[in-house]
Scaffold this motif. Structure first.
Motif, mmCIF file in Angstrom:
data_model
loop_
_atom_site.group_PDB
_atom_site.id
_atom_site.type_symbol
_atom_site.label_atom_id
_atom_site.label_comp_id
_atom_site.label_asym_id
_atom_site.label_seq_id
_atom_site.Cartn_x
_atom_site.Cartn_y
_atom_site.Cartn_z
ATOM 1 N N MET A 123 0.842 -1.278 0.096
ATOM 2 C CA MET A 123 -0.109 0.036 -0.083
ATOM 3 C C MET A 123 0.655 1.306 -0.030
ATOM 4 O O MET A 123 0.719 2.302 -0.928
ATOM 5 N N HIS A 124 2.010 1.379 0.738
ATOM 6 C CA HIS A 124 2.775 2.408 1.001
ATOM 7 C C HIS A 124 3.492 2.617 -0.537
ATOM 8 O O HIS A 124 3.750 3.792 -0.953
ATOM 9 N N ASP A 125 4.043 1.631 -0.974
ATOM 10 C CA ASP A 125 4.580 1.599 -2.394
ATOM 11 C C ASP A 125 3.459 2.126 -3.341
ATOM 12 O O ASP A 125 3.961 2.973 -4.320
ATOM 13 N N ARG A 126 2.312 1.853 -3.422
ATOM 14 C CA ARG A 126 1.121 2.205 -4.394
ATOM 15 C C ARG A 126 0.994 3.719 -3.980
ATOM 16 O O ARG A 126 0.690 4.835 -4.878
ATOM 17 N N ILE A 127 1.045 4.243 -2.836
ATOM 18 C CA ILE A 127 0.904 5.692 -2.272
ATOM 19 C C ILE A 127 1.920 6.533 -2.912
ATOM 20 O O ILE A 127 1.995 7.355 -3.450
ATOM 21 N N ARG A 128 3.182 5.970 -2.656
ATOM 22 C CA ARG A 128 4.470 6.629 -3.278
ATOM 23 C C ARG A 128 4.388 6.706 -4.962
ATOM 24 O O ARG A 128 4.842 7.769 -5.120
ATOM 25 N N GLY A 129 3.883 5.747 -5.231
ATOM 26 C CA GLY A 129 3.845 5.876 -6.802
ATOM 27 C C GLY A 129 2.729 6.754 -7.295
ATOM 28 O O GLY A 129 2.459 6.575 -8.534
ATOM 29 N N GLY A 130 1.737 7.225 -6.730
ATOM 30 C CA GLY A 130 0.845 8.109 -6.896
ATOM 31 C C GLY A 130 -0.426 7.307 -7.289
ATOM 32 O O GLY A 130 -1.372 8.004 -8.308
ATOM 33 N N ASP A 131 -0.768 6.223 -6.797
ATOM 34 C CA ASP A 131 -2.052 5.553 -7.109
ATOM 35 C C ASP A 131 -3.230 6.229 -6.489
ATOM 36 O O ASP A 131 -3.275 6.335 -5.352
ATOM 37 N N PRO A 132 -4.008 6.756 -7.388
ATOM 38 C CA PRO A 132 -5.283 7.469 -6.690
ATOM 39 C C PRO A 132 -6.207 6.667 -5.701
ATOM 40 O O PRO A 132 -6.626 6.975 -4.747
ATOM 41 N N GLU A 133 -6.390 5.243 -6.354
ATOM 42 C CA GLU A 133 -7.115 4.430 -5.273
ATOM 43 C C GLU A 133 -6.449 4.251 -3.700
ATOM 44 O O GLU A 133 -6.941 4.116 -2.814
ATOM 45 N N ALA A 134 -5.178 4.008 -3.876
ATOM 46 C CA ALA A 134 -4.447 3.922 -2.782
ATOM 47 C C ALA A 134 -4.557 5.146 -1.894
ATOM 48 O O ALA A 134 -4.506 5.051 -0.670
ATOM 49 N N PHE A 135 -4.289 6.280 -2.467
ATOM 50 C CA PHE A 135 -4.630 7.503 -1.775
ATOM 51 C C PHE A 135 -5.938 7.840 -1.270
ATOM 52 O O PHE A 135 -6.026 8.213 -0.058
ATOM 53 N N ARG A 136 -6.954 7.183 -2.113
ATOM 54 C CA ARG A 136 -8.258 7.330 -1.428
ATOM 55 C C ARG A 136 -8.410 6.559 -0.153
ATOM 56 O O ARG A 136 -9.261 7.012 0.675
ATOM 57 N N CYS A 137 -7.806 5.342 -0.288
ATOM 58 C CA CYS A 137 -7.934 4.599 0.883
ATOM 59 C C CYS A 137 -7.344 5.101 2.017
ATOM 60 O O CYS A 137 -7.822 5.162 3.449
ATOM 61 N N LEU A 138 -6.167 5.861 2.049
ATOM 62 C CA LEU A 138 -5.530 6.779 2.893
ATOM 63 C C LEU A 138 -6.286 7.754 3.552
ATOM 64 O O LEU A 138 -6.353 7.817 4.781
ATOM 65 N N PHE A 139 -7.034 8.507 2.616
ATOM 66 C CA PHE A 139 -7.991 9.507 3.220
ATOM 67 C C PHE A 139 -9.064 8.647 3.928
ATOM 68 O O PHE A 139 -9.328 9.497 4.871
ATOM 69 N N GLU A 140 -9.475 8.082 3.377
ATOM 70 C CA GLU A 140 -10.677 7.314 4.405
ATOM 71 C C GLU A 140 -10.276 6.818 5.328
ATOM 72 O O GLU A 140 -11.157 6.821 6.599
ATOM 73 N N GLU A 141 -9.289 6.589 5.597
ATOM 74 C CA GLU A 141 -8.776 5.794 6.830
ATOM 75 C C GLU A 141 -8.213 6.717 8.038
ATOM 76 O O GLU A 141 -8.742 6.618 8.978
ATOM 77 N N PHE A 142 -7.909 7.798 7.476
ATOM 78 C CA PHE A 142 -7.257 8.994 8.462
ATOM 79 C C PHE A 142 -7.807 10.243 8.355
ATOM 80 O O PHE A 142 -7.814 11.206 9.212
ATOM 81 N N SER A 143 -8.908 10.828 7.583
ATOM 82 C CA SER A 143 -9.248 11.956 7.615
ATOM 83 C C SER A 143 -10.289 12.215 8.695
ATOM 84 O O SER A 143 -10.020 13.456 9.225
#
Length: 205
Positions: A1-21
């Motif tokens: 997941m961290h690799d996907r976020i670092r790579g700019g994966d929009p879906e992974a970043f959406r999951c990050l937002f949903e988890e911590f917003s």
């Protein structure tokens, strides 16, 4: 997941937002007492997280310390701007007082007066002390997570939190004593003229 976020994966970043917003929003509300400002903090935090996504490290399984570290920095900037705004507003002619969002925030608390006194006392702490209190006590981060969020050793977090708790307890009691003294002062007398059938003689001190 961290690799996907670092790579700019929009879906992974959406999951990050949903988890911590939600966590960022609750933390910002408690720090600022302003729900509208807290929403701005959430937006700015995740915009900054997207900009800095390549800096996300693999320390631990959760990105929570990284996200909260960004939120802390955003709050530092927004609270400075808010203080400047309040100072500017204070120089304007007085107008009717607007309701404070803090009352909504603490409405469900059993002891609202003590919490209000604690918030006032919290503002008197050093910034470094406020940050460890809000992260560890209010937002539930561990010492290790707060250490990562703030970029300081775990031992520093522990010592700051211990010192901050002692000062916060003392300052809160002082605020409560001030409130108690203020509420015991007599109110101004206002004479009234009884109307027909009105047995009121006036307001007494």
């Amino acid at each position: 997941m961290h690799d996907r976020i670092r790579g700019g994966d929009p879906e992974a970043f959406r999951c990050l937002f949903e988890e911590f917003s939600g966590l960022v929003h609750r933390h910002a509300v408690r720090v600022t007492g302003d729900r509208a400002l807290a929403e701005d903090v959430v937006s700015l935090t995740f915009l900054e997280a997207w900009r800095l996504r390549e800096r996300l490290r693999d320390e631990g399984e959760s990105a929570r310390p990284w996200v909260m570290g960004i939120a802390v920095n955003v709050l530092r900037n927004t609270t400075r701007a808010a203080r400047r705004h309040r100072a500017a507003m204070a120089r304007l002619p007085a107008k009717d007082t607007l309701p404070d969002f803090a009352s909504e925030v603490v409405g469900r608390m059993a002891d609202a007066e003590r919490l209000a006194a604690a918030r006032t006392a919290l503002d008197k702490l050093r910034r470094s002390e406020r940050e460890v209190v809000t992260l560890c006590v209010w937002s539930g981060l561990s010492y290790e997570e707060a250490s990562q969020a703030l970029g300081v050793p775990v031992g520093t977090v522990r010592s700051r939190l211990s010192r901050a708790r002692d000062r916060l307890r003392r300052l809160t009691e002082e605020e409560l004593c001030k409130d108690a003294a203020g509420s015991s002062r007599p109110r101004a007398v206002r004479a009234v003229t009884p109307g027909p059938g009105d047995t009121t003689k006036g307001w007494k001190r």
